[in-house]
Write an enzyme that holds these catalytic residues in place. Structure first.
Site, mmCIF file in Angstrom:
data_model
loop_
_atom_site.group_PDB
_atom_site.id
_atom_site.type_symbol
_atom_site.label_atom_id
_atom_site.label_comp_id
_atom_site.label_asym_id
_atom_site.label_seq_id
_atom_site.Cartn_x
_atom_site.Cartn_y
_atom_site.Cartn_z
ATOM 1 C CD1 TRP A 127 29.511 51.543 43.748
ATOM 2 C CD2 TRP A 127 30.085 52.142 41.664
ATOM 3 N NE1 TRP A 127 29.184 52.863 43.589
ATOM 4 C CE2 TRP A 127 29.526 53.258 42.322
ATOM 5 C CE3 TRP A 127 30.526 52.275 40.349
ATOM 6 C CZ2 TRP A 127 29.397 54.491 41.705
ATOM 7 C CZ3 TRP A 127 30.387 53.507 39.725
ATOM 8 C CH2 TRP A 127 29.832 54.608 40.409
ATOM 9 C CB SER B 28 46.951 41.463 43.132
ATOM 10 O OG SER B 28 46.206 40.826 42.117
ATOM 11 C CG ASN C 257 44.341 42.651 40.232
ATOM 12 O OD1 ASN C 257 44.540 43.492 41.101
ATOM 13 N ND2 ASN C 257 43.363 41.748 40.338
ATOM 14 N NE ARG D 35 38.584 41.262 49.962
ATOM 15 C CZ ARG D 35 39.288 40.453 49.200
ATOM 16 N NH1 ARG D 35 40.309 39.805 49.709
ATOM 17 N NH2 ARG D 35 38.995 40.297 47.933
ATOM 18 C CG ASP E 239 37.221 43.097 46.146
ATOM 19 O OD1 ASP E 239 37.206 43.340 44.921
ATOM 20 O OD2 ASP E 239 37.064 41.956 46.617
ATOM 21 N NE ARG F 151 38.760 36.228 47.478
ATOM 22 C CZ ARG F 151 37.469 36.093 47.126
ATOM 23 N NH1 ARG F 151 36.704 35.220 47.753
ATOM 24 N NH2 ARG F 151 36.961 36.815 46.152
ATOM 25 C CG HIS G 188 38.575 49.797 37.960
ATOM 26 N ND1 HIS G 188 38.555 49.015 39.099
ATOM 27 C CD2 HIS G 188 38.584 48.928 36.911
ATOM 28 C CE1 HIS G 188 38.547 47.733 38.750
ATOM 29 N NE2 HIS G 188 38.560 47.650 37.435
ATOM 30 N NE ARG H 144 40.832 41.995 38.185
ATOM 31 C CZ ARG H 144 40.085 42.694 39.010
ATOM 32 N NH1 ARG H 144 39.572 43.841 38.636
ATOM 33 N NH2 ARG H 144 39.833 42.252 40.223
HETATM 34 C C1 IPE Z 1 38.985 46.091 43.027
HETATM 35 O O1 IPE Z 1 37.734 45.987 42.467
HETATM 36 C C2 IPE Z 1 39.907 46.979 42.242
HETATM 37 C C3 IPE Z 1 41.097 46.343 41.649
HETATM 38 C C4 IPE Z 1 41.441 45.090 41.721
HETATM 39 C C5 IPE Z 1 41.986 47.241 40.917
HETATM 40 P P1 IPE Z 1 37.396 44.741 41.580
HETATM 41 O O2 IPE Z 1 37.717 45.068 40.163
HETATM 42 O O3 IPE Z 1 38.060 43.503 42.101
HETATM 43 O O4 IPE Z 1 35.823 44.636 41.766
HETATM 44 P P2 IPE Z 1 34.909 43.326 41.769
HETATM 45 O O5 IPE Z 1 35.499 42.353 42.731
HETATM 46 O O6 IPE Z 1 34.902 42.798 40.371
HETATM 47 O O7 IPE Z 1 33.572 43.820 42.197
HETATM 48 MG MG MG Z 2 37.448 41.981 43.289
#
Ligand code: IPE
Ligand code: MG
Length: 239
Positions: free
Chosen positions: A7, A47, A50, A169, A2, A175, A19, A53
């Protein structure tokens, strides 16, 4: 894994750059696991949630995944790492499914395992297991009174993979986010504020050091094998 998005945001970059940087961490972590004698690593890559998104991020992640596996297929074979996928693989594109199945076949005999959770959630895995049980009961090959923990566990996506000893994590979130809900019953948790793209060997070693001093009683009063001994003996076996 995560913190990729944060980042990227910290650097004024698009989320996908996070990513991409996170994919580099995956390569590094595979090395740390090998060096530490850890034979099972499960990565929560994508997930079931996900999918909600923005479409551009989802397709960017799928492309990244495809690039990653094309690039490291040979390396996985050379390093003798077995790739396995857990989750609703039927949600993935057919070309991705084929590529994954090809690597799974090519690496099926190797002992060290990289399990990638794709379109995965613990609840959906448990619902799948329940469905398999229902089908067997309907077919008359399983009696309802035979259903116990072992029967459920045997119908999970990767039933022979041991429950995780340690779940790390990154990015500080406290969580479980639907990860390995059945298997995490007695896993030790370690949360680090480090964002996944920044996670490197010192962070990994800090997680192992924290694990090593945990006292795992598994609901009993007596200490089991101290974690430190487990870590040491695994490292000795490796060297
Ligand atoms: C995790 O990083 C990578 C995936 C779910 C593929 P996030 O995309 O959740 O990063 P944040 O939580 O927005 O910083
Ligand atoms: Mg995340």
């Amino acid at each position: 894994m995560d913190g990729n998005g944060r980042w990227a945001r910290q650097r004024g970059k698009p989320r996908l750059a996070g990513h991409e940087a996170g994919a580099e961490t995956v390569r590094c972590v595979l090395d740390y696991c090998r060096d530490a004698g850890i034979n099972y690593l499960t990565l929560y890559a994508f997930s079931t949630e996900n999918w909600s998104r923005p479409q551009a991020e989802v397709s960017g992640l799928m492309t990244l995944l495809r690039t990653f596996i094309d690039k490291y297929e040979r390396e996985m074979i050379e390093r003798r790492v077995r790739l396995r996928v857990i989750g609703r693989r039927e949600d993935l594109s057919s070309s991705l499914q084929q590529a994954l199945a090809r690597i799974e076949r090519a690496t099926a005999t190797f002992d060290r395992q990289l399990i990638v959770a794709l379109s995965y959630s613990g609840r959906s895995e448990l619902a799948r297991a329940a469905r398999r049980i229902a089908e067997e009961v309907k077919a008359g090959t399983l009696a309802p009174e035979e259903v116990d923990e072992a029967v459920v566990a045997a119908r999970l996506d990767a039933p022979d993979v041991p429950d995780p000893d340690l779940i790390i994590r990154t990015s500080g979130e406290l969580r479980i986010s639907n990860f390995l809900l059945w298997q995490c019953a007695y896993s030790e948790f370690y949360v680090t504020p480090v964002l996944w793209p920044d996670f490197r060997e010192a962070d990994f070693q800090a997680a192992l050091a924290a694990y090593a001093v945990r006292d795992r009683r598994f609901g009993s009063v007596e200490s089991g094998t101290p974690c430190a001994e487990t870590v040491r003996s695994k490292q000795e076996q490796e060297s």
